[in-house]
Design a protein around this motif. Sequence first.
Motif, PDB file in Angstrom:
ATOM      1  N   LEU A   1       0.824  -1.206   0.000  1.00 41.94           N
ATOM      2  CA  LEU A   1       0.000   0.000   0.000  1.00 41.94           C
ATOM      3  C   LEU A   1       0.857   1.255   0.000  1.00 41.94           C
ATOM      4  O   LEU A   1       0.578   2.218  -0.710  1.00 41.94           O
ATOM      5  CB  LEU A   1      -0.913   0.016   1.232  1.00 41.94           C
ATOM      6  CG  LEU A   1      -2.077  -0.973   1.244  1.00 41.94           C
ATOM      7  CD1 LEU A   1      -2.732  -0.990   2.620  1.00 41.94           C
ATOM      8  CD2 LEU A   1      -3.099  -0.563   0.180  1.00 41.94           C
ATOM      9  N   GLU A   2       1.921   1.246   0.787  1.00 46.14           N
ATOM     10  CA  GLU A   2       2.839   2.370   0.874  1.00 46.14           C
ATOM     11  C   GLU A   2       4.045   1.934   1.686  1.00 46.14           C
ATOM     12  O   GLU A   2       4.060   0.864   2.305  1.00 46.14           O
ATOM     13  CB  GLU A   2       2.168   3.594   1.512  1.00 46.14           C
ATOM     14  CG  GLU A   2       1.690   3.368   2.939  1.00 46.14           C
ATOM     15  CD  GLU A   2       0.999   4.580   3.526  1.00 46.14           C
ATOM     16  OE1 GLU A   2       1.293   5.713   3.073  1.00 46.14           O
ATOM     17  OE2 GLU A   2       0.176   4.418   4.443  1.00 46.14           O
ATOM     18  N   THR A   3       5.065   2.759   1.677  1.00 47.14           N
ATOM     19  CA  THR A   3       6.257   2.538   2.475  1.00 47.14           C
ATOM     20  C   THR A   3       6.496   3.771   3.319  1.00 47.14           C
ATOM     21  O   THR A   3       6.519   4.892   2.793  1.00 47.14           O
ATOM     22  CB  THR A   3       7.479   2.256   1.580  1.00 47.14           C
ATOM     23  OG1 THR A   3       7.219   1.102   0.776  1.00 47.14           O
ATOM     24  CG2 THR A   3       8.710   1.998   2.423  1.00 47.14           C
ATOM     25  N   LEU A   4       6.662   3.586   4.613  1.00 44.62           N
ATOM     26  CA  LEU A   4       6.862   4.710   5.527  1.00 44.62           C
ATOM     27  C   LEU A   4       8.350   4.905   5.779  1.00 44.62           C
ATOM     28  O   LEU A   4       9.028   4.001   6.270  1.00 44.62           O
ATOM     29  CB  LEU A   4       6.143   4.450   6.852  1.00 44.62           C
ATOM     30  CG  LEU A   4       4.663   4.051   6.770  1.00 44.62           C
ATOM     31  CD1 LEU A   4       4.075   3.931   8.169  1.00 44.62           C
ATOM     32  CD2 LEU A   4       3.869   5.048   5.947  1.00 44.62           C
ATOM     33  N   HIS A   5       8.859   6.083   5.432  1.00 45.84           N
ATOM     34  CA  HIS A   5      10.250   6.431   5.720  1.00 45.84           C
ATOM     35  C   HIS A   5      10.316   6.938   7.156  1.00 45.84           C
ATOM     36  O   HIS A   5       9.672   7.923   7.504  1.00 45.84           O
ATOM     37  CB  HIS A   5      10.750   7.503   4.752  1.00 45.84           C
ATOM     38  CG  HIS A   5      10.958   7.003   3.357  1.00 45.84           C
ATOM     39  ND1 HIS A   5      12.205   6.738   2.838  1.00 45.84           N
ATOM     40  CD2 HIS A   5      10.062   6.698   2.386  1.00 45.84           C
ATOM     41  CE1 HIS A   5      12.076   6.299   1.602  1.00 45.84           C
ATOM     42  NE2 HIS A   5      10.788   6.271   1.298  1.00 45.84           N
ATOM     43  N   CYS A   6      11.115   6.278   7.968  1.00 42.86           N
ATOM     44  CA  CYS A   6      11.135   6.562   9.406  1.00 42.86           C
ATOM     45  C   CYS A   6      12.374   7.317   9.865  1.00 42.86           C
ATOM     46  O   CYS A   6      12.515   7.607  11.055  1.00 42.86           O
ATOM     47  CB  CYS A   6      11.037   5.257  10.188  1.00 42.86           C
ATOM     48  SG  CYS A   6       9.626   4.234   9.721  1.00 42.86           S
ATOM     49  N   ALA A   7      13.300   7.615   8.939  1.00 40.85           N
ATOM     50  CA  ALA A   7      14.528   8.310   9.310  1.00 40.85           C
ATOM     51  C   ALA A   7      14.258   9.794   9.516  1.00 40.85           C
ATOM     52  O   ALA A   7      13.193  10.318   9.167  1.00 40.85           O
ATOM     53  CB  ALA A   7      15.584   8.107   8.236  1.00 40.85           C
ATOM     54  N   LEU A   8      15.248  10.496  10.059  1.00 45.94           N
ATOM     55  CA  LEU A   8      15.105  11.920  10.319  1.00 45.94           C
ATOM     56  C   LEU A   8      14.979  12.728   9.037  1.00 45.94           C
ATOM     57  O   LEU A   8      14.350  13.791   9.026  1.00 45.94           O
ATOM     58  CB  LEU A   8      16.310  12.424  11.124  1.00 45.94           C
ATOM     59  CG  LEU A   8      16.398  11.918  12.569  1.00 45.94           C
ATOM     60  CD1 LEU A   8      17.776  12.173  13.146  1.00 45.94           C
ATOM     61  CD2 LEU A   8      15.325  12.562  13.436  1.00 45.94           C
TER      62      LEU A   8
END
Length: 843
Positions: free
Chosen positions: A288-295
């Motif tokens: 569905l989507e990819t969540l970028h979790c970096a700063l």
Amino acid sequence: MYCNLPSHLPAPRYLLLHWLLGLAVLFCAWRPSSPQQKAPDPKPVLPGPQPDGRVQLPNQWSLRPAGTQLELGDFPVNMALHPTGRWLAILHAGHSEHEVIVVDTQRRRITCRVPLEQTFYGLCFSPQGDRLFVSGGEFAVVHEWQFEDGLLFKHHAWPVAEEKSNFVCSGLALDSEGKTLYAAGVFGDAISIRPLSPQGTYHLVSLPENSHPYAVLPDKSGRRLFASLWAKEAVAVLDLDNKQVVATWPTEKHPTEMLLSPDGKTLYVACANSTKVSVIDTETGKGLETLHCALYPAAPVGNTPNSIALTPDGKMLFVANADNNNVAAFSVAERGQAKPLGFIPVGWYPTCVRYNPQTKQILVTNGKGATPLANPQGPQPGVPAANTTRQYIARLFRGTLSIINLPDPKQLASYTRQAYECSPLRPDLGTTGQRDPDNPIPAKVGDPSPIKYCIYIIKENRTYDQVFGDMPEGNGDANLCLFPEPVTPNHHKLAREFVLLDNFYVESEVSADGHEWSTAAYCTDFVERIWPLTYRGSPKKKLSFYPSEGEKDHLARPAGGYIWERCREAGISYYSLGEFIATGKTLKDPGRARIKSLEGHFDPWYRGWDLDYPDVKRAERFIELLRGWEEKGEMPRFLVMRLPNDHTAGTRVGAWTPRAMVADNDWALGMVVEAVSRSRFWKETAIFVVEDDAQNGPDHVDAHRTVALVISPYTKRRFVDSNLYSTSSMLRTMELILGLQPMSQFDAAARPMYHSFTAKPDFTPYQAVRPQVDLEERNKPTAWGADLSEKMDLTKEDAIDDILFNEIIWRSIKGANSPMPPPVRAAFVFPHLKNDDDDDDQS
């Protein structure tokens, strides 16, 4: 994740809309400042508490944990929240004792702790909350305890595979009725399905080789089971009726924890060897989507998103970024259109995050606690090992539990600002630190440098004080110096003639993560979670491997690769002498590359790890190769070389004494530097020297402080550089010289060693000095610890009890009855740590 939020934030409820808009106003009005704009500190910055309230880490990042902190045991790895929200079970799987701790979340105190012989990650309560299930690791069992009022009692062990098989129990789950147990075999490549009845038996579902299933999660229907495949970048889908794999869904690298949305239609997967969380449609298996979790959105690998939590309404997702020491928050109220909310700073290496709806609190276990420590009472003379165990670096750090009230928009904006301030990483991945315009180290990748060649020498396991503690020019403690100038004259002369680095640290704890950090500026979650188990001893020999340096490469390999692979990408020639090379069984057998990228780029006759082979002979082999390169007029622009004998062989009878082995290592280093300084390449060369880790001894400043040298015509002469550097700084400096992109967030963020270099070269060659000790001095049968040394396996790195090994080394130098030097404790007191009760109830 980053701070520019979309202007349109659809939300199904007014409260969430108010929350998001309030955060957007507060958060987006602020931008993280560039570290380059900061004036240099007049005094050296040492690890520990700082005047502004931060805790400086040895790796140049810092901590400012939100909430209150409860001290736990060694390396907490997982949490299970009781259905009532009152109790929290916390699993510990570090180098020392494995255990389950139960915490009363109302009183914030430990009510029970139960030791385990071994465990790995798996932990869950029954749906009714009357039982707790725990992984039995290599024993291929799942432990069950009855649970009531914060206490564990009436133990039972459920076999989930043959004990003699390769099965190592990892993630656990139960069906909705609590009658069937599911267990992942992280080693053994299988899922065990076990009815919880005396008459039942387990059924194993085999997976493809090297899948390494990490966690398991039943779907809402109870007819499918999801298994994250740690080494396959995928989630396997099992049909529970037929007990077989029916689908495999792709994810980012190293999928670990999984969660389902309340309606069961969305699967969230934390992917630890990436910067992301994969979001999958459970009906179609499509992303569905990819969540970028970096700063920052352009950040390379390094934040290590390894754990996730959802609010019960499925509208907020929390992601534990282990190596960034923060928790990322997202609004996931609208399916497939997640919105970033901000970051919450937590402790050192958060391994698990959970949300307690009863108290509206975020709970985070921090694997390495809240502050770095000195270890002046590391293994020392005249002190029984049991009394100094706590200051062996593998056991030095105690985990903590962060208890954080769910922040409102204003508080989250403040937390987010703090999270950015704790990171030296820049949004453009630009360099940090002050640089003179004519400095020979470039300001950015691609700029020219008068230095063409980098020689990178990796040694083994010494702290700064052990070697340089006797140098009055630097911040040393002579009482802790084991190998002073008569033993290591070249180390001392090089530090005096060039640059003394008395504030240099490794990011690692032991050799397993040390060689990863030394060559990749990163260590994967696999290595971080596995090395404590392999180092503490594998009771069933299922984990008796070395999880690094090309071993288990399919799991250990960082997503950003190794520095020689960056060389290959940039068209820079590279060569290895012993690093990531399997040594031949005999002197007549050639070595072999452990990873494909080094094939054809190493010397098969340079012996890597072999403590029966002198470093002087390694130096002679290097000099032979150097002469050949001189004849050809060119040598590899990046050369990594291993000089391991400062590790020593203890007091094994007939082996060289520790003093002789360290002196041999010193003489070899002097020979190498002299040869290079008299070669045609010297005018364009920089030599970098570092230990892979600092585990083998005490240091009065910090357990990570180590021996490091930079040697070049462009190095300052007779200079003390007390800037805070780490191994990643050394890697970043070499990358800038060679024109290489950073491999991880850590070399991207690390301060280059600008202050150690000058634009005015001095081409004076170096003259090596022979140590003033007998290089052929051998251990006698009467040497203290000779019988113990004889039993130690020194055929591979760190396959021994380092606590005892250190005591043997000290006594061999100082004398069998030498008194312990008085401890000097650094003032590492973290003022925000809080235990509500002095005494804990135990069962």
